[in-house]
Structure formats: structure tokens, C-alpha cells
Design a protein around this motif. Sequence first.
Motif, PDB file in Angstrom:
ATOM      1  N   ARG A  47       2.155  -8.266   1.484  1.00 19.46           N
ATOM      2  CA  ARG A  47       1.044  -7.988   0.571  1.00 19.46           C
ATOM      3  C   ARG A  47       0.907  -6.487   0.376  1.00 19.46           C
ATOM      4  NH1 ARG A  47      -4.269 -11.430   1.913  1.00 19.46           N
ATOM      5  NH2 ARG A  47      -4.751 -10.477  -0.105  1.00 19.46           N
ATOM      6  N   PRO A  48       0.730  -6.036  -0.861  1.00 19.49           N
ATOM      7  CA  PRO A  48       0.630  -4.592  -1.109  1.00 19.49           C
ATOM      8  C   PRO A  48      -0.673  -4.017  -0.579  1.00 19.49           C
ATOM      9  CG  PRO A  48       0.191  -5.825  -3.122  1.00 19.49           C
ATOM     10  CD  PRO A  48       0.644  -6.827  -2.092  1.00 19.49           C
ATOM     11  N   GLY A  49      -0.599  -2.803  -0.049  1.00 20.49           N
ATOM     12  CA  GLY A  49      -1.803  -2.112   0.396  1.00 20.49           C
ATOM     13  C   GLY A  49      -2.572  -1.542  -0.774  1.00 20.49           C
ATOM     14  N   ARG A  50      -3.814  -1.174  -0.524  1.00 16.74           N
ATOM     15  CA  ARG A  50      -4.655  -0.674  -1.610  1.00 16.74           C
ATOM     16  C   ARG A  50      -4.138   0.634  -2.183  1.00 16.74           C
ATOM     17  NH1 ARG A  50     -10.458  -0.903   1.223  1.00 16.74           N
ATOM     18  NH2 ARG A  50      -9.125  -0.205   2.948  1.00 16.74           N
ATOM     19  N   ILE A  51      -3.618   1.506  -1.304  1.00 13.87           N
ATOM     20  CA  ILE A  51      -3.111   2.782  -1.794  1.00 13.87           C
ATOM     21  C   ILE A  51      -1.879   2.573  -2.673  1.00 13.87           C
ATOM     22  CG2 ILE A  51      -2.069   4.973  -1.103  1.00 13.87           C
ATOM     23  CD1 ILE A  51      -3.820   4.981   1.340  1.00 13.87           C
ATOM     24  N   SER A  52      -0.969   1.707  -2.227  1.00 13.52           N
ATOM     25  CA  SER A  52       0.229   1.447  -3.010  1.00 13.52           C
ATOM     26  C   SER A  52      -0.118   0.806  -4.348  1.00 13.52           C
ATOM     27  CB  SER A  52       1.173   0.524  -2.230  1.00 13.52           C
ATOM     28  OG  SER A  52       1.620   1.147  -1.049  1.00 13.52           O
ATOM     29  N   LEU A  53      -1.058  -0.118  -4.335  1.00 17.18           N
ATOM     30  CA  LEU A  53      -1.454  -0.793  -5.570  1.00 17.18           C
ATOM     31  C   LEU A  53      -2.097   0.195  -6.542  1.00 17.18           C
ATOM     32  CD1 LEU A  53      -1.520  -3.544  -6.951  1.00 17.18           C
ATOM     33  CD2 LEU A  53      -3.779  -3.922  -5.954  1.00 17.18           C
ATOM     34  N   ALA A  54      -2.985   1.037  -6.026  1.00 15.98           N
ATOM     35  CA  ALA A  54      -3.638   2.021  -6.891  1.00 15.98           C
ATOM     36  C   ALA A  54      -2.622   3.021  -7.438  1.00 15.98           C
ATOM     37  CB  ALA A  54      -4.742   2.749  -6.112  1.00 15.98           C
TER      38      ALA A  54
END
Length: 337
Positions: free
Chosen positions: A117-124
Motif C-alpha cells: 500500500r502506498p504511503g501518504r508522502i509517496s501518494l502526495a
Amino acid sequence: MEDNRAGWGTIALTAVPAAVWGSTYAVTQLWLPPGRPLFAATLRALPVGLLMLLWLRRLPRGDWWWRSLVLGSLNIGFFYALLFFAAYRLPSGLGATLVATAPMVTMAVAWLLIGDRPGRISLAASVVGLFGVGLLVLQNGLDRPLDLLGLAAGLLAVVLSSCGFVLTKKWTPPVDVVTATAWQLVAGGAVLVPIALLVEGAPPALDLPAVGALAYLGVAGSGLAYVLWFRGLRILGPTAASIIGLVNPVVGVVLGVVLLGESFGPVHLVAMGLIVGSVLAAQEPCVRPSPVASREPSVRTTRPRAGSVTTGRPDALDTPALALVPSRSKRAQLPAR
């Protein structure tokens, strides 16, 4: 399982392939024979792969025959063919920006295939980078009408390569990264040979600039680039590495301006700033020191009990480092090294 925390040196080395791949569009349009994407893709992969395999003298075993074929087709063969098809039909800057959709695609594929699952930083960071890509596509799309076939080929190349990158992480090769790269280059190039002969016919005549361009794309753009890229995939993981791939459109736009005379304005500059910023932001979790690793081990000291006689030496039970040193009688029993 490998530690995903890496230094900026690893991140910089992983950015080298993305920068080299960003030059593919300009090199293709300037020096390669026109209208021969399958021929160009085959010569970019197969010769350097065979040279590496002859030098290494190590062939796949067991399941790695078909796994190398699958990975080579996704990461190299079909990816190269579609990439060159797009390079012939799209402006350099626009063609290079298509790979910037790779982080979003890779995140989705990694979630589906390996449960990552992608992390929030990577997704942003990927959203910001994709916004920058949108600005570049919009700006470059105003220069001349978009070629829908070229656009579709570029997007399909991104989807296939994203699947290949995730499978590369899932199927950890039982060999070093150079050998695994050689297997994939040979497999990907071999898949293209019959297709190129059937669709495009006999190879065209090459002049000296075309030979030099193919040598550059083969040695730097395939051999060296994929060794560094697969190394980055092993250490950083597919999501973080794919975000580093956003360096590709920046190089593609710059070379399109310098070599092909494509336009460049304030919108391009803002978009490139967003892309570079998203790349740097996405790598911060990979270089942040682990809280557990950075915590200093505490040494517990004890006070002498009332009425006891102190010897002036620390208690071995309260000093773990000393407890690891064998006693004199045990040392005599240890085998000599």
C-alpha cells in the motif's frame, strides 16, 4: 527482506537511468532511421544483452527461464517497442512526460500484486508530479496536434513496465543484478526479432550517426541504465523508484528545447519545479534514519548493596558488552581461527 532506507547516493544512481531514458526521444528523432521502432528496440536490447551474457557465462535455471522471458518482455521488449513508436510520433518533451504517470500506475499494480500500500508522502508526491506532467502535456500539446496513437503507445508502455517492475521486486532473482539484467535484455530483444522481421522487413542501412546513436542507447540506455535501475528497485522498492522516474520528463523537455528547438516557457519551468520537488519529497522516507537503529543502547549501572564488599569492577550481568566476552576457561575451549 531488504531495508528500504537508503542514502542519497543510491537515489542519485537510480536517477541516472531516468535521465538517460529522457534522451531517447531526441536521439530517436535526430539520428535513427525513420519509421523503424521495432528495429531500433531490438538493437537497443539484444546486442548489449548478448555481450553481457557472454562475459558473465551464466544462464537461468528452473523457473527463471520463463520468469526472465516475462520480465524481459515487460521491462525491455514490449516496453522498448512501444516507447520507440511513441518517440517517432510525439514531441520529445511530451513523449518523455508520459512516463511520469508511472508512479500512480506502479502504486496500483504493487497494491494488487504484492499488497504494497502506498504511503501518504509517496501518494502526495505522485499527485504533485502528475499535476506537473499535466502542465507539460497541456503546454506541449498546444504546439502541434496530439498524435493519439503515439499517446496510447506511450501510456501502454508505462503500464507494461510498471507490471514488470513490480514483478521484478516480487520475484527476487537468485543472482546479482548485472546477471539478472543480462537475462532480461536477451529475452526482451529475442522476443522482438521475429516481430520486427515480420512487420518491418529487412534491417535498413545505417549511417555513422545512427550507429553511434544505437550504441549510446544500447550501452548507456540499456546495459548501464538497467543495472542501476534494477539495483534501485531492490533497495528502494517499485513505488519510490518509479517516482524517481519523473526525472525522465525533465531531461526530455530540456533536450527537446536544446536539440530540437521545441518551445519553453514559464509554464514548463513551473511544471519542472513541481516534478523535481515531488521526486525529492518522495525519497525523504527512504533516507530518514530508523528510530530504532538511531537509539543508543543504555548501559545499566548498579550500586553496591549495603554490607557487600566492592571489587572495583563492573558486574558482568549489568554490562551486556562484557557478558559477551567468554571467560578464560571457555576461551581455551574455542577453536582456533
